[in-house]
Write an enzyme that holds these catalytic residues in place. Structure first.
Site, PDB file in Angstrom:
ATOM      1  N   GLY A   1      22.749  23.013 -28.876  1.00 44.98           N
ATOM      2  CA  GLY A   1      21.800  22.214 -28.831  1.00 44.98           C
ATOM      3  C   GLY A   1      21.902  20.359 -28.384  1.00 44.98           C
ATOM      4  O   GLY A   1      23.305  20.032 -28.432  1.00 44.98           O
TER       5      GLY A   1
ATOM      6  N   ARG B   1      21.692  28.206 -23.512  1.00 38.86           N
ATOM      7  CA  ARG B   1      22.326  28.881 -24.949  1.00 38.86           C
ATOM      8  C   ARG B   1      22.466  30.579 -24.128  1.00 38.86           C
ATOM      9  O   ARG B   1      21.916  30.640 -23.061  1.00 38.86           O
ATOM     10  CB  ARG B   1      21.994  29.417 -26.013  1.00 38.86           C
ATOM     11  CG  ARG B   1      22.189  27.860 -26.683  1.00 38.86           C
ATOM     12  CD  ARG B   1      21.373  28.111 -28.662  1.00 38.86           C
ATOM     13  NE  ARG B   1      21.829  26.933 -29.763  1.00 38.86           N
ATOM     14  CZ  ARG B   1      20.795  26.025 -29.536  1.00 38.86           C
ATOM     15  NH1 ARG B   1      19.520  26.118 -29.285  1.00 38.86           N
ATOM     16  NH2 ARG B   1      21.240  25.109 -30.152  1.00 38.86           N
TER      17      ARG B   1
ATOM     18  N   ASP C   1      29.576  23.706 -32.511  1.00 38.90           N
ATOM     19  CA  ASP C   1      30.561  24.880 -33.042  1.00 38.90           C
ATOM     20  C   ASP C   1      30.579  25.792 -31.978  1.00 38.90           C
ATOM     21  O   ASP C   1      31.470  26.007 -31.817  1.00 38.90           O
ATOM     22  CB  ASP C   1      30.176  25.076 -34.607  1.00 38.90           C
ATOM     23  CG  ASP C   1      30.794  25.680 -35.586  1.00 38.90           C
ATOM     24  OD1 ASP C   1      31.893  24.856 -35.389  1.00 38.90           O
ATOM     25  OD2 ASP C   1      30.458  27.091 -35.977  1.00 38.90           O
TER      26      ASP C   1
ATOM     27  N   THR D   1      26.795  17.021 -31.546  1.00 40.65           N
ATOM     28  CA  THR D   1      25.907  17.334 -31.680  1.00 40.65           C
ATOM     29  C   THR D   1      25.519  16.426 -32.925  1.00 40.65           C
ATOM     30  O   THR D   1      26.699  16.098 -33.866  1.00 40.65           O
ATOM     31  CB  THR D   1      26.363  19.169 -32.976  1.00 40.65           C
ATOM     32  OG1 THR D   1      25.415  19.336 -33.610  1.00 40.65           O
ATOM     33  CG2 THR D   1      27.871  18.287 -33.840  1.00 40.65           C
TER      34      THR D   1
ATOM     35  N   ASP E   1      24.500  17.519 -36.006  1.00 41.08           N
ATOM     36  CA  ASP E   1      25.263  17.963 -36.617  1.00 41.08           C
ATOM     37  C   ASP E   1      26.351  17.435 -37.748  1.00 41.08           C
ATOM     38  O   ASP E   1      26.011  17.490 -39.066  1.00 41.08           O
ATOM     39  CB  ASP E   1      25.067  19.384 -37.503  1.00 41.08           C
ATOM     40  CG  ASP E   1      23.608  20.800 -36.413  1.00 41.08           C
ATOM     41  OD1 ASP E   1      22.576  20.074 -37.030  1.00 41.08           O
ATOM     42  OD2 ASP E   1      23.842  21.900 -36.116  1.00 41.08           O
TER      43      ASP E   1
ATOM     44  N   ASP F   1      28.313  18.713 -37.461  1.00 45.42           N
ATOM     45  CA  ASP F   1      29.656  19.325 -38.739  1.00 45.42           C
ATOM     46  C   ASP F   1      30.903  20.272 -37.900  1.00 45.42           C
ATOM     47  O   ASP F   1      31.316  21.345 -38.639  1.00 45.42           O
ATOM     48  CB  ASP F   1      28.406  21.441 -38.965  1.00 45.42           C
ATOM     49  CG  ASP F   1      28.688  21.408 -37.818  1.00 45.42           C
ATOM     50  OD1 ASP F   1      28.031  20.180 -37.192  1.00 45.42           O
ATOM     51  OD2 ASP F   1      27.195  22.584 -37.810  1.00 45.42           O
TER      52      ASP F   1
ATOM     53  N   ARG G   1      21.668  22.355 -38.972  1.00 45.87           N
ATOM     54  CA  ARG G   1      21.650  23.607 -39.003  1.00 45.87           C
ATOM     55  C   ARG G   1      22.473  24.294 -40.409  1.00 45.87           C
ATOM     56  O   ARG G   1      21.492  24.557 -41.445  1.00 45.87           O
ATOM     57  CB  ARG G   1      23.148  24.143 -38.427  1.00 45.87           C
ATOM     58  CG  ARG G   1      23.586  25.466 -38.040  1.00 45.87           C
ATOM     59  CD  ARG G   1      23.933  25.900 -36.985  1.00 45.87           C
ATOM     60  NE  ARG G   1      23.030  25.680 -35.117  1.00 45.87           N
ATOM     61  CZ  ARG G   1      23.487  25.952 -34.059  1.00 45.87           C
ATOM     62  NH1 ARG G   1      24.660  26.925 -33.931  1.00 45.87           N
ATOM     63  NH2 ARG G   1      23.119  25.521 -33.359  1.00 45.87           N
TER      64      ARG G   1
HETATM   65  P1  ADP Z   1      26.129  24.532 -30.601  1.00 47.26           P
HETATM   66  O1  ADP Z   1      27.212  24.510 -29.647  1.00 47.26           O
HETATM   67  O2  ADP Z   1      24.925  23.532 -30.156  1.00 47.26           O
HETATM   68  O3  ADP Z   1      26.724  25.143 -31.830  1.00 47.26           O
HETATM   69  P2  ADP Z   1      25.064  27.406 -30.241  1.00 47.26           P
HETATM   70  O4  ADP Z   1      25.775  28.140 -31.658  1.00 47.26           O
HETATM   71  O5  ADP Z   1      24.044  28.061 -29.269  1.00 47.26           O
HETATM   72  O6  ADP Z   1      25.613  25.713 -30.233  1.00 47.26           O
HETATM   73  O7  ADP Z   1      26.450  27.430 -28.477  1.00 47.26           O
HETATM   74  C1  ADP Z   1      26.091  27.339 -27.551  1.00 47.26           C
HETATM   75  C2  ADP Z   1      26.834  28.850 -26.849  1.00 47.26           C
HETATM   76  O8  ADP Z   1      28.147  29.027 -26.856  1.00 47.26           O
HETATM   77  C3  ADP Z   1      25.946  30.154 -26.732  1.00 47.26           C
HETATM   78  O9  ADP Z   1      24.655  30.604 -26.124  1.00 47.26           O
HETATM   79  C4  ADP Z   1      27.050  30.486 -26.197  1.00 47.26           C
HETATM   80  O10 ADP Z   1      26.780  30.751 -24.234  1.00 47.26           O
HETATM   81  C5  ADP Z   1      28.447  30.084 -26.074  1.00 47.26           C
HETATM   82  N1  ADP Z   1      29.187  30.257 -27.750  1.00 47.26           N
HETATM   83  C6  ADP Z   1      28.864  30.589 -28.233  1.00 47.26           C
HETATM   84  N2  ADP Z   1      29.492  31.161 -29.856  1.00 47.26           N
HETATM   85  C7  ADP Z   1      30.251  32.200 -28.403  1.00 47.26           C
HETATM   86  C8  ADP Z   1      31.676  33.292 -28.527  1.00 47.26           C
HETATM   87  N3  ADP Z   1      31.023  33.455 -30.138  1.00 47.26           N
HETATM   88  N4  ADP Z   1      31.341  33.791 -27.855  1.00 47.26           N
HETATM   89  C9  ADP Z   1      31.668  33.024 -26.541  1.00 47.26           C
HETATM   90  N5  ADP Z   1      30.478  32.134 -26.769  1.00 47.26           N
HETATM   91  C10 ADP Z   1      29.850  32.147 -27.172  1.00 47.26           C
HETATM   92  O1  F6P Z   2      22.515  22.282 -33.401  1.00 45.09           O
HETATM   93  C1  F6P Z   2      21.868  21.187 -33.438  1.00 45.09           C
HETATM   94  C2  F6P Z   2      20.336  21.694 -33.355  1.00 45.09           C
HETATM   95  O2  F6P Z   2      19.330  20.804 -33.772  1.00 45.09           O
HETATM   96  C3  F6P Z   2      20.416  22.070 -35.680  1.00 45.09           C
HETATM   97  O3  F6P Z   2      20.397  21.008 -36.723  1.00 45.09           O
HETATM   98  C4  F6P Z   2      19.128  22.707 -35.535  1.00 45.09           C
HETATM   99  O4  F6P Z   2      19.456  23.942 -36.700  1.00 45.09           O
HETATM  100  C5  F6P Z   2      19.192  23.541 -34.654  1.00 45.09           C
HETATM  101  O5  F6P Z   2      20.193  22.789 -33.958  1.00 45.09           O
HETATM  102  C6  F6P Z   2      18.035  24.006 -33.839  1.00 45.09           C
HETATM  103  O6  F6P Z   2      17.703  24.587 -32.634  1.00 45.09           O
HETATM  104  P1  F6P Z   2      16.842  24.715 -31.551  1.00 45.09           P
HETATM  105  O7  F6P Z   2      16.969  24.254 -30.389  1.00 45.09           O
HETATM  106  O8  F6P Z   2      17.086  26.603 -30.894  1.00 45.09           O
HETATM  107  O9  F6P Z   2      15.560  24.710 -31.515  1.00 45.09           O
END
Ligand code: ADP
Ligand code: F6P
Length: 325
Positions: free
Chosen positions: A13, A74, A105, A128, A130, A132, A174
């Protein structure tokens, strides 16, 4: 081996201040005699080869802009060993020997796995809204989102008061309640319903049965989005059934919380962290997230930043409870 070329990407995000971080990393790298390459669309751009050399002017005039000039995505392929192999091969082609990953995360989890598989120095920046990530007091984007929430709640309060209504306002986060709790304090809301406390007690029942002063003719409650809280819709549904005397409305703030020009705090945080990320790489650090604790820059191992749940500060719960009587 000394690093020569840093790849930089934003993933997951987006968050206000990511551009300020891109600018700082780029300029710190060039200042230290390194090359920098911008990787577009997060991990996806490594696989699809969307990589461009950055000079100082590539990051001019972006510190004030929300979103991320590198775009974000993502990427499911990156979760597979085959996807990561393709990504690594592209980095080698582009002579990228180290990475700065800006994200939440999930993005840092991906960075950790990649760094272990390919022995590549990677430094993460917590980007982020969040807030978090464990090991840092604040994340890039959190302060801007909090200010946006505060402005929105101020506006909703005008109509809530005029109609004498009970408003449940859902905010992002989140699975974390930082935005809801601090948003409630900053906007003078009556309460916050957050996932960290959901298992301890019925926050709605406590709030309605003991918390609301009769002389208040309207009330605002911030609800953190999450399956655990049920979100604002879930909470409002309960009120309609269990406490039908209230005139209830719901407002879901949604993605407007992710946009906007970053606050001074976020720009400064992102700049400090971006410079620290390059310092960390030059210092031979790897697999660490840059954090800030008591206004000091710290390096937090990915293993700690990702695995641990960041606790809610109980003083804040108390401050909200007392200040909203
Ligand atoms: P954020 O970084 O905001 O928490 P996501 O959880 O959607 O966002 O993770 C972003 C991207 O990081 C995922 O689309 C993927 O490409 C990579 N990622 C997340 N978890 C894993 C994992 N367990 N192994 C490899 N890549 C990961
Ligand atoms: O991690 C940032 C965040 O905005 C969260 O607060 C929320 O749950 C999520 O991303 C929303 O994601 P998307 O961009 O897929 O709507």
């Amino acid at each position: 081996m000394a690093i020569k070329c840093v790849g930089i990407l934003t993933s997951g995000g987006d968050a206000p201040g990511m551009n300020a971080a891109i600018r700082a990393v780029t300029r710190a790298a060039i200042f230290n005699g390194l090359r920098v390459k911008g990787i577009y669309r997060g991990y996806k751009g490594m696989i699809t080869d969307e990589i461009e050399e950055f000079k100082t002017q590539n990051v001019s005039n972006i510190i004030q802009r929300g979103g991320t000039i590198l775009k974000t995505a993502r990427c499911a392929e990156f979760k597979t060993p085959e996807g990561r192999k393709q990504a690594y091969d592209k980095l080698v082609e582009h002579e990228i020997d180290s990475l700065v990953v800006i994200g939440g995360d999930g993005s840092l989890t991906g960075a950790r796995i990649f760094a272990e598989e390919y022995n590549m120095p990677i430094v993460g920046l917590p980007g982020t809204i969040d807030n978090d990530l464990y090991g840092t007091d604040v994340t890039i984007g959190y302060d801007t989102a909090l200010n946006t929430i505060m402005e929105c709640v101020d506006k909703i309060r005008d109509t809530a008061t005029s109609h004498e209504r009970l408003f449940f306002i859902e905010v992002m986060g989140r699975d974390a309640g930082f935005l809801a709790l601090n948003g409630a304090i900053a906007s003078g809301a009556e309460a916050a319903i957050i996932p960290e406390i959901s298992l301890e007690k019925d926050q709605l029942a406590e709030m309605i049965e003991t918390g609301f002063r009769k002389s208040k003719n309207s009330s605002i409650v911030l609800v953190a989005e999450s399956e655990v809280t049920g979100g604002a819709m879930g909470v409002a549904e309960r009120v309609k059934n269990e406490y039908p005397q209230f005139d209830v409305r719901v407002s879901i703030l949604g993605h407007l919380q992710r946009g906007g020009s970053p606050t001074a705090q976020d720009r400064i945080l992102a700049t400090r962290m971006g410079v620290a990320a390059v310092d960390a790489l030059l210092d031979g650090q790897r697999n660490v997230m840059i954090g800030v604790q008591n206004d000091q820059i710290v390096n937090v191992p990915f293993s700690k930043a990702i695995k641990n749940d960041k606790p809610i500060n109980r003083d804040l719960l108390n401050a909200l409870r007392i200040s909203s009587i």
